[in-house]
Design a protein around this motif. Structure first.
Motif, PDB file in Angstrom:
ATOM      1  N   TYR A  18    -100.180  11.289 -87.739  1.00 24.81           N
ATOM      2  CA  TYR A  18    -100.396  10.062 -87.682  1.00 24.81           C
ATOM      3  C   TYR A  18    -101.700  10.175 -89.213  1.00 24.81           C
ATOM      4  O   TYR A  18    -102.855  11.386 -89.205  1.00 24.81           O
ATOM      5  N   TYR A  19    -101.780   9.143 -90.072  1.00 24.31           N
ATOM      6  CA  TYR A  19    -102.451   9.136 -90.721  1.00 24.31           C
ATOM      7  C   TYR A  19    -103.516   7.360 -90.975  1.00 24.31           C
ATOM      8  O   TYR A  19    -102.813   6.782 -91.295  1.00 24.31           O
ATOM      9  N   CYS A  20    -104.533   8.032 -91.329  1.00 21.68           N
ATOM     10  CA  CYS A  20    -106.383   6.656 -92.261  1.00 21.68           C
ATOM     11  C   CYS A  20    -105.255   6.723 -93.073  1.00 21.68           C
ATOM     12  O   CYS A  20    -105.276   7.435 -93.483  1.00 21.68           O
ATOM     13  N   ALA A  21    -106.010   5.328 -93.756  1.00 22.37           N
ATOM     14  CA  ALA A  21    -105.374   4.499 -95.122  1.00 22.37           C
ATOM     15  C   ALA A  21    -106.353   3.722 -95.407  1.00 22.37           C
ATOM     16  O   ALA A  21    -106.692   2.910 -94.397  1.00 22.37           O
ATOM     17  N   ALA A  22    -106.491   3.393 -96.331  1.00 25.37           N
ATOM     18  CA  ALA A  22    -107.070   2.382 -97.444  1.00 25.37           C
ATOM     19  C   ALA A  22    -106.566   2.299 -98.679  1.00 25.37           C
ATOM     20  O   ALA A  22    -106.086   2.663 -99.018  1.00 25.37           O
ATOM     21  N   ASP A  23    -106.875   0.347 -98.951  1.00 25.62           N
ATOM     22  CA  ASP A  23    -106.577   0.722-100.258  1.00 25.62           C
ATOM     23  C   ASP A  23    -107.028  -1.432 -99.671  1.00 25.62           C
ATOM     24  O   ASP A  23    -107.373  -2.443 -99.018  1.00 25.62           O
ATOM     25  N   ARG A  24    -106.579  -1.672-101.495  1.00 16.08           N
ATOM     26  CA  ARG A  24    -107.677  -3.505-101.385  1.00 16.08           C
ATOM     27  C   ARG A  24    -106.775  -4.121-100.759  1.00 16.08           C
ATOM     28  O   ARG A  24    -107.126  -5.714-100.567  1.00 16.08           O
ATOM     29  N   THR A  25    -105.105  -3.664-100.904  1.00 12.86           N
ATOM     30  CA  THR A  25    -104.621  -4.810-100.371  1.00 12.86           C
ATOM     31  C   THR A  25    -103.437  -4.688 -99.605  1.00 12.86           C
ATOM     32  O   THR A  25    -102.838  -2.985 -99.349  1.00 12.86           O
ATOM     33  N   LEU A  26    -102.864  -5.148 -98.191  1.00 13.03           N
ATOM     34  CA  LEU A  26    -101.635  -4.680 -97.176  1.00 13.03           C
ATOM     35  C   LEU A  26    -100.286  -4.093 -98.382  1.00 13.03           C
ATOM     36  O   LEU A  26    -100.077  -5.148 -98.461  1.00 13.03           O
ATOM     37  N   HIS A  27    -100.053  -3.330 -97.947  1.00 14.09           N
ATOM     38  CA  HIS A  27     -99.281  -2.840 -98.072  1.00 14.09           C
ATOM     39  C   HIS A  27     -98.050  -2.032 -97.064  1.00 14.09           C
ATOM     40  O   HIS A  27     -98.643  -0.828 -95.843  1.00 14.09           O
ATOM     41  N   LEU A  28     -96.832  -2.450 -97.111  1.00 10.64           N
ATOM     42  CA  LEU A  28     -95.924  -1.742 -96.433  1.00 10.64           C
ATOM     43  C   LEU A  28     -95.331  -0.534 -96.561  1.00 10.64           C
ATOM     44  O   LEU A  28     -95.381   0.611 -95.794  1.00 10.64           O
ATOM     45  N   SER A  29     -95.415  -0.019 -98.077  1.00 13.36           N
ATOM     46  CA  SER A  29     -94.869   1.433 -98.087  1.00 13.36           C
ATOM     47  C   SER A  29     -96.022   2.149 -99.030  1.00 13.36           C
ATOM     48  O   SER A  29     -97.476   1.390 -98.935  1.00 13.36           O
ATOM     49  N   SER A  30     -96.125   3.084 -97.709  1.00 14.35           N
ATOM     50  CA  SER A  30     -97.391   4.419 -97.806  1.00 14.35           C
ATOM     51  C   SER A  30     -97.267   4.605 -99.400  1.00 14.35           C
ATOM     52  O   SER A  30     -98.415   4.846 -99.442  1.00 14.35           O
ATOM     53  N   ARG A  31     -96.496   4.525-100.297  1.00 15.93           N
ATOM     54  CA  ARG A  31     -96.801   5.088-101.525  1.00 15.93           C
ATOM     55  C   ARG A  31     -98.068   4.263-103.007  1.00 15.93           C
ATOM     56  O   ARG A  31     -98.658   4.389-103.623  1.00 15.93           O
ATOM     57  N   GLU A  32     -98.131   2.880-101.775  1.00 10.22           N
ATOM     58  CA  GLU A  32     -99.465   1.835-102.459  1.00 10.22           C
ATOM     59  C   GLU A  32    -100.583   2.429-102.022  1.00 10.22           C
ATOM     60  O   GLU A  32    -101.136   1.434-102.958  1.00 10.22           O
ATOM     61  N   TRP A  33    -100.970   2.556-101.064  1.00 10.61           N
ATOM     62  CA  TRP A  33    -102.523   3.440-100.298  1.00 10.61           C
ATOM     63  C   TRP A  33    -103.342   3.414-101.402  1.00 10.61           C
ATOM     64  O   TRP A  33    -102.232   5.446-101.907  1.00 10.61           O
ATOM     65  N   SER A  34    -104.484   3.453-101.239  1.00  7.73           N
ATOM     66  CA  SER A  34    -104.977   4.081-102.841  1.00  7.73           C
ATOM     67  C   SER A  34    -105.677   5.696-101.822  1.00  7.73           C
ATOM     68  O   SER A  34    -105.773   6.602-102.265  1.00  7.73           O
ATOM     69  N   TYR A  35    -105.818   5.896-100.911  1.00 11.66           N
ATOM     70  CA  TYR A  35    -107.231   6.873-100.216  1.00 11.66           C
ATOM     71  C   TYR A  35    -106.612   6.985 -98.722  1.00 11.66           C
ATOM     72  O   TYR A  35    -105.457   5.765 -98.140  1.00 11.66           O
ATOM     73  N   TRP A  36    -106.288   8.432 -98.216  1.00 10.99           N
ATOM     74  CA  TRP A  36    -105.861   9.048 -96.835  1.00 10.99           C
ATOM     75  C   TRP A  36    -106.274   9.927 -96.415  1.00 10.99           C
ATOM     76  O   TRP A  36    -107.232  10.334 -97.306  1.00 10.99           O
ATOM     77  N   GLY A  37    -106.790   9.643 -94.745  1.00  7.92           N
ATOM     78  CA  GLY A  37    -107.145  10.887 -94.216  1.00  7.92           C
ATOM     79  C   GLY A  37    -106.658  12.001 -93.915  1.00  7.92           C
ATOM     80  O   GLY A  37    -105.538  11.712 -94.947  1.00  7.92           O
ATOM     81  N   GLN A  38    -106.920  13.060 -93.534  1.00  4.12           N
ATOM     82  CA  GLN A  38    -106.012  15.075 -93.333  1.00  4.12           C
ATOM     83  C   GLN A  38    -104.769  14.196 -92.137  1.00  4.12           C
ATOM     84  O   GLN A  38    -104.156  15.234 -92.917  1.00  4.12           O
ATOM     85  N   GLY A  39    -104.683  13.296 -91.709  1.00  2.00           N
ATOM     86  CA  GLY A  39    -103.967  13.073 -91.310  1.00  2.00           C
ATOM     87  C   GLY A  39    -104.733  14.148 -88.645  1.00  2.00           C
ATOM     88  O   GLY A  39    -105.325  14.749 -88.527  1.00  2.00           O
ATOM     89  N   THR A  40    -103.827  13.302 -87.884  1.00  2.00           N
ATOM     90  CA  THR A  40    -104.271  13.856 -86.747  1.00  2.00           C
ATOM     91  C   THR A  40    -102.603  13.828 -86.302  1.00  2.00           C
ATOM     92  O   THR A  40    -102.279  13.053 -86.286  1.00  2.00           O
ATOM     93  N   HIS A  41    -102.415  15.299 -85.124  1.00  2.73           N
ATOM     94  CA  HIS A  41    -101.553  15.084 -85.071  1.00  2.73           C
ATOM     95  C   HIS A  41    -101.241  14.908 -83.438  1.00  2.73           C
ATOM     96  O   HIS A  41    -102.249  14.879 -82.209  1.00  2.73           O
ATOM     97  N   VAL A  42    -100.206  13.979 -83.525  1.00  2.90           N
ATOM     98  CA  VAL A  42    -100.496  12.745 -81.458  1.00  2.90           C
ATOM     99  C   VAL A  42     -98.801  14.170 -81.414  1.00  2.90           C
ATOM    100  O   VAL A  42     -97.440  13.717 -81.709  1.00  2.90           O
ATOM    101  N   THR A  43     -98.894  14.780 -80.006  1.00  2.00           N
ATOM    102  CA  THR A  43     -97.767  15.635 -79.506  1.00  2.00           C
ATOM    103  C   THR A  43     -97.668  14.384 -78.054  1.00  2.00           C
ATOM    104  O   THR A  43     -98.201  14.200 -77.664  1.00  2.00           O
ATOM    105  N   VAL A  44     -95.799  14.160 -77.846  1.00  2.00           N
ATOM    106  CA  VAL A  44     -95.526  13.971 -77.023  1.00  2.00           C
ATOM    107  C   VAL A  44     -94.799  14.078 -75.740  1.00  2.00           C
ATOM    108  O   VAL A  44     -93.479  14.406 -76.875  1.00  2.00           O
ATOM    109  N   SER A  45     -94.971  14.790 -74.705  1.00  2.00           N
ATOM    110  CA  SER A  45     -93.734  15.599 -73.900  1.00  2.00           C
ATOM    111  C   SER A  45     -93.151  14.842 -73.280  1.00  2.00           C
ATOM    112  O   SER A  45     -94.232  14.137 -72.625  1.00  2.00           O
TER     113      SER A  45
END
Length: 122
Positions: free
Chosen positions: A94-121
Motif C-alpha cells: 500500500y502506497y500513500c500519494a499526494a498531488d494537487r488534484t485527485l486522479h484515479l490513475s497512479s501515473r498522474e500523482w506527483s509524490y509517493w511514499g515507500q510503501g507498506t506491506h499488507v498480508t492477509v492470510s
C-alpha cells in the motif's frame, strides 16, 4: 516538495482490521489531495481511496467502499486508512500519494511514499 512516510502494514487474518498511516511533510501540504494506492504482485497499481486536506472530501474504489475508511489529522499532517473485513484479495503493498488534484490513475500523482506491506492470510 512533499515527503510521505507510510506505516502500519503487517500480517493479519481474513476478517481482521488494520490501520495504515501516512505522515506528510513539506511545503503547502494542506493544499494537496492525499491518496492511497495498492499494488499486488503482477498487477497494476490501483486506486484505493483519497481525501482532501481542507474539507475532508473522500473518494473510494468500489472494491473497498464500505470496508475501508480514509481520514486525516490536520494537526499531525497524517492521513489514515482504516481497513476492516480484510480478505486475501486486499493483500498488496500500500502506497500513500499526494498531488494537487485527485486522479484515479497512479501515473498522474506527483509524490509517493515507500510503501507498506499488507498480508492477509485465509
Amino acid at each position: 516538495q512533499v515527503q510521505l512516510v507510510e506505516s502500519g502494514g503487517g500480517l493479519v487474518q481474513a476478517g481482521d482490521s488494520l490501520r495504515l498511516a501516512c505522515a506528510a511533510s513539506g511545503r503547502s501540504v494542506s493544499s494537496y489531495v492525499m491518496g492511497w494506492f495498492r499494488q499486488a504482485p503482477g498487477k497494476e497499481r490501483e486506486f484505493v481511496a483519497a481525501i482532501t486536506w481542507r474539507f475532508g472530501i473522500t473518494n473510494y474504489a468500489v472494491s473497498v467502499k464500505g470496508r475501508f475508511t480514509i481520514s486525516r489529522d490536520n494537526a499531525k499532517n497524517t492521513v489514515y486508512l482504516q481497513m476492516n473485513s480484510l480478505n486475501p484479495e486486499d493483500a498488496a503493498v500500500y502506497y500513500c500519494a499526494a498531488d494537487r488534484t485527485l486522479h484515479l490513475s497512479s501515473r498522474e500523482w506527483s509524490y509517493w511514499g515507500q510503501g507498506t506491506h499488507v498480508t492477509v492470510s485465509s
